[in-house]
Scaffold this active site. Sequence first.
Site, PDB file in Angstrom:
ATOM      1  N   CYS A   2       0.836  -1.213   0.000  1.00 18.05           N
ATOM      2  CA  CYS A   2       0.000   0.000   0.000  1.00 18.05           C
ATOM      3  C   CYS A   2       0.870   1.262   0.000  1.00 18.05           C
ATOM      4  O   CYS A   2       2.071   1.216   0.287  1.00 18.05           O
ATOM      5  CB  CYS A   2      -0.969  -0.017   1.187  1.00 18.05           C
ATOM      6  SG  CYS A   2      -0.353   0.740   2.693  1.00 18.05           S
ATOM      7  N   CYS A   5       2.787   1.993   3.176  1.00 12.21           N
ATOM      8  CA  CYS A   5       3.922   1.069   3.341  1.00 12.21           C
ATOM      9  C   CYS A   5       5.076   1.522   2.440  1.00 12.21           C
ATOM     10  O   CYS A   5       6.244   1.493   2.864  1.00 12.21           O
ATOM     11  CB  CYS A   5       3.515  -0.365   3.005  1.00 12.21           C
ATOM     12  SG  CYS A   5       2.605  -1.212   4.321  1.00 12.21           S
ATOM     13  N   HIS A  44       2.116  -2.739   8.465  1.00 12.13           N
ATOM     14  CA  HIS A  44       0.791  -2.515   7.873  1.00 12.13           C
ATOM     15  C   HIS A  44      -0.315  -3.018   8.794  1.00 12.13           C
ATOM     16  O   HIS A  44      -0.349  -4.185   9.172  1.00 12.13           O
ATOM     17  CB  HIS A  44       0.666  -3.201   6.509  1.00 12.13           C
ATOM     18  CG  HIS A  44      -0.651  -2.919   5.862  1.00 12.13           C
ATOM     19  ND1 HIS A  44      -0.856  -1.849   5.026  1.00 12.13           N
ATOM     20  CD2 HIS A  44      -1.857  -3.522   6.007  1.00 12.13           C
ATOM     21  CE1 HIS A  44      -2.126  -1.818   4.669  1.00 12.13           C
ATOM     22  NE2 HIS A  44      -2.756  -2.826   5.251  1.00 12.13           N
ATOM     23  N   GLY A  89     -14.777   7.713   5.573  1.00 11.69           N
ATOM     24  CA  GLY A  89     -13.935   8.467   4.655  1.00 11.69           C
ATOM     25  C   GLY A  89     -12.497   7.999   4.596  1.00 11.69           C
ATOM     26  O   GLY A  89     -11.623   8.730   4.118  1.00 11.69           O
ATOM     27  N   THR A  91      -9.546   6.623   2.973  1.00  9.42           N
ATOM     28  CA  THR A  91      -9.175   6.397   1.573  1.00  9.42           C
ATOM     29  C   THR A  91      -7.902   5.569   1.454  1.00  9.42           C
ATOM     30  O   THR A  91      -7.705   4.890   0.451  1.00  9.42           O
ATOM     31  CB  THR A  91      -8.982   7.733   0.819  1.00  9.42           C
ATOM     32  OG1 THR A  91      -7.988   8.500   1.487  1.00  9.42           O
ATOM     33  CG2 THR A  91     -10.282   8.513   0.766  1.00  9.42           C
ATOM     34  N   HIS A  94      -4.367   1.920   5.412  1.00  7.47           N
ATOM     35  CA  HIS A  94      -3.225   1.672   6.299  1.00  7.47           C
ATOM     36  C   HIS A  94      -3.470   2.615   7.469  1.00  7.47           C
ATOM     37  O   HIS A  94      -3.579   3.834   7.269  1.00  7.47           O
ATOM     38  CB  HIS A  94      -1.917   1.975   5.566  1.00  7.47           C
ATOM     39  CG  HIS A  94      -0.661   1.778   6.362  1.00  7.47           C
ATOM     40  ND1 HIS A  94       0.409   1.013   5.920  1.00  7.47           N
ATOM     41  CD2 HIS A  94      -0.280   2.256   7.579  1.00  7.47           C
ATOM     42  CE1 HIS A  94       1.379   1.032   6.821  1.00  7.47           C
ATOM     43  NE2 HIS A  94       0.983   1.791   7.842  1.00  7.47           N
ATOM     44  N   HIS A  96      -3.812   5.247  10.097  1.00  5.97           N
ATOM     45  CA  HIS A  96      -3.112   6.528  10.222  1.00  5.97           C
ATOM     46  C   HIS A  96      -3.937   7.484  11.058  1.00  5.97           C
ATOM     47  O   HIS A  96      -5.169   7.426  11.055  1.00  5.97           O
ATOM     48  CB  HIS A  96      -2.812   7.137   8.852  1.00  5.97           C
ATOM     49  CG  HIS A  96      -4.005   7.306   7.969  1.00  5.97           C
ATOM     50  ND1 HIS A  96      -4.540   6.277   7.230  1.00  5.97           N
ATOM     51  CD2 HIS A  96      -4.786   8.383   7.714  1.00  5.97           C
ATOM     52  CE1 HIS A  96      -5.583   6.718   6.547  1.00  5.97           C
ATOM     53  NE2 HIS A  96      -5.769   7.996   6.839  1.00  5.97           N
ATOM     54  N   HIS A  98      -4.510  11.562  11.749  1.00  8.17           N
ATOM     55  CA  HIS A  98      -4.289  12.919  11.270  1.00  8.17           C
ATOM     56  C   HIS A  98      -4.091  13.834  12.478  1.00  8.17           C
ATOM     57  O   HIS A  98      -4.919  13.823  13.395  1.00  8.17           O
ATOM     58  CB  HIS A  98      -5.514  13.444  10.515  1.00  8.17           C
ATOM     59  CG  HIS A  98      -5.922  12.662   9.299  1.00  8.17           C
ATOM     60  ND1 HIS A  98      -5.704  13.119   8.019  1.00  8.17           N
ATOM     61  CD2 HIS A  98      -6.563  11.475   9.164  1.00  8.17           C
ATOM     62  CE1 HIS A  98      -6.196  12.246   7.147  1.00  8.17           C
ATOM     63  NE2 HIS A  98      -6.732  11.235   7.819  1.00  8.17           N
TER      64      HIS A  98
HETATM   65  P1  5GP Z   1      -7.945   9.224   4.941  1.00  5.38           P
HETATM   66  O1  5GP Z   1      -8.962   9.902   4.074  1.00  5.38           O
HETATM   67  O2  5GP Z   1      -7.698   7.789   4.492  1.00  5.38           O
HETATM   68  O3  5GP Z   1      -8.233   9.311   6.414  1.00  5.38           O
HETATM   69  O4  5GP Z   1      -6.619  10.030   4.757  1.00  5.38           O
HETATM   70  C1  5GP Z   1      -5.667   9.752   3.798  1.00  5.38           C
HETATM   71  C2  5GP Z   1      -4.794  10.965   3.675  1.00  5.38           C
HETATM   72  O5  5GP Z   1      -3.607  10.597   3.029  1.00  5.38           O
HETATM   73  C3  5GP Z   1      -5.409  12.109   2.878  1.00  5.38           C
HETATM   74  O6  5GP Z   1      -5.477  13.271   3.698  1.00  5.38           O
HETATM   75  C4  5GP Z   1      -4.439  12.286   1.700  1.00  5.38           C
HETATM   76  O7  5GP Z   1      -4.244  13.642   1.365  1.00  5.38           O
HETATM   77  C5  5GP Z   1      -3.179  11.646   2.210  1.00  5.38           C
HETATM   78  N1  5GP Z   1      -2.357  11.024   1.192  1.00  5.38           N
HETATM   79  C6  5GP Z   1      -2.760  10.140   0.233  1.00  5.38           C
HETATM   80  N2  5GP Z   1      -1.717   9.746  -0.514  1.00  5.38           N
HETATM   81  C7  5GP Z   1      -0.634  10.404  -0.025  1.00  5.38           C
HETATM   82  C8  5GP Z   1       0.761  10.401  -0.387  1.00  5.38           C
HETATM   83  O8  5GP Z   1       1.195   9.723  -1.318  1.00  5.38           O
HETATM   84  N3  5GP Z   1       1.580  11.206   0.344  1.00  5.38           N
HETATM   85  C9  5GP Z   1       1.123  11.965   1.393  1.00  5.38           C
HETATM   86  N4  5GP Z   1       2.017  12.731   2.029  1.00  5.38           N
HETATM   87  N5  5GP Z   1      -0.175  11.980   1.755  1.00  5.38           N
HETATM   88  C10 5GP Z   1      -1.034  11.213   1.052  1.00  5.38           C
HETATM   89 ZN    ZN Z   2       0.435  -0.402   4.374  1.00 10.48          ZN
END
Ligand code: 5GP
Ligand code: ZN
Length: 110
Positions: A2, A5, A44, A89, A91, A94, A96, A98
């Site tokens: 992913c 990762c 992961h 939400g 996306t 993995h 994480h 914020h």
């Molecule tokens: P989610 O919506 O899954 O909670 O948050 C995923 C976050 O990952 C989004 O805020 C998006 O901007 C960020 N993101 C997605 N791909 C990348 C990437 O390749 N690099 C970085 N720095 N952030 C990413």
């Molecule tokens: Zn991962």
Amino acid sequence: MCVFCEIAKGNIPSTKVYEDDMILAFKDLNPQAPVHVLVIPKEHIDCANDITADNSEYVKRIFEKIPEIAKSQGIESYRLINNCGEDAGQTVKHLHFHILGGVKMEEGLL
Ligand code: 5GP
Ligand code: ZN
């Protein structure tokens, strides 16, 4: 593998703000606030539903380091968000967290 990762392994570049043997913090590509950092386990884990006694050391480390990471970005007040699953939400599948800050947040769902 992913995208997070790949970032953890250094195969995809990121702006790192903290790293140790278990976790990595880096700036979100599409920041939603003046400070928008993502904190991930290097192992992961799909989402919060998959946290178990076997991998919770990663989560422990993340929460131990969040104050230091926030402070390094110049903030002591912040919103901490985890999206688990599609309806929430998530996306990137993995786990994480914020860290959002540097602005007065609106009141609302979050
Ligand atoms: P989610 O919506 O899954 O909670 O948050 C995923 C976050 O990952 C989004 O805020 C998006 O901007 C960020 N993101 C997605 N791909 C990348 C990437 O390749 N690099 C970085 N720095 N952030 C990413
Ligand atoms: Zn991962």
